[in-house]
Design an enzyme around this catalytic site. Sequence first.
Site, short mmCIF file in Angstrom:
data_model
loop_
_atom_site.label_atom_id
_atom_site.label_comp_id
_atom_site.label_asym_id
_atom_site.label_seq_id
_atom_site.Cartn_x
_atom_site.Cartn_y
_atom_site.Cartn_z
N GLU A 47 0.86 -1.19 0.00
CA GLU A 47 0.00 0.00 0.00
C GLU A 47 0.89 1.23 0.00
O GLU A 47 1.78 1.37 0.85
CB GLU A 47 -0.89 -0.04 1.23
N ASP A 58 -5.28 9.34 9.39
CA ASP A 58 -3.92 8.94 9.76
C ASP A 58 -3.49 9.52 11.09
O ASP A 58 -3.79 10.68 11.41
CB ASP A 58 -2.93 9.37 8.67
#
Length: 265
Positions: A47, A58
Amino acid sequence: MKSISQVFTDLNNQCALIPFITAGDPNLECTEQVLKILDQEGADIIELGLPYSDPLADGPIIQEASRKALSKGITLDKILSMVTKVTFSINAPLILFTYYNPILSRGIKKFLIDIAQAGIKGLIIPDLPVEEADYVIDLCKTVSLELILLITPTSSQSRVKSILSKSSQVVYVVSATGVTGFRDQINIEMKDFIKSIKAQTDKTIILGFGISTTNHVNQISQWEIDGIVIGSAFVKRLANNPQDNHFDNLTTFCSSLKKVLTDKC
């Protein structure tokens, strides 16, 4: 290079190792080198995060990696130029992780065509509402991109059903509420959540967010998960890497994770 779905078919029920790194941190030359290392050390799929200024899903480690990459002038075009070169020398297909705004800014159709032509095989858009996903899903199919939709622990049953019905072959289950990052323990309740999802579909299930150690991987691999995504633990090792760019710490970590998964077979 194989498709994402073909990787899972070939693994024949072995759990896939899916590392995440942020493109351009510490620089694109290192990103290219690390992609090759991860591939050599057993990553089944990789990824690749597109740096973004407001990465809501995040945690601080990946946020900082994005900030550093952007401060050095890393752009999508520069990333795709690197991807075009590296895809010829690795076996693991690449999934691009990006937020929706960069896609809208470039134009949805152009964005998808450009990343597919560069060699990207999959796409994750964490802030794409399932209610607005149909157009993106249809376009992804036309350019042979696998759009991977996310299910969270707070998703209602009706929403889970909608996501499962619209997903391609792979579904990403978020293992914890909140953002990515390190957690001391895996939420054991996720085992039952995974079981309930698997009872509703025969699609491939991957799990991510908060998974950071070999012990976590050892535990989760017993849940009949098809793939495990590990991000912050890899990104932190890159951030702490010495200047010699040998990436020994990251190499050892990746191979140790792969060993846990292969020993389960």
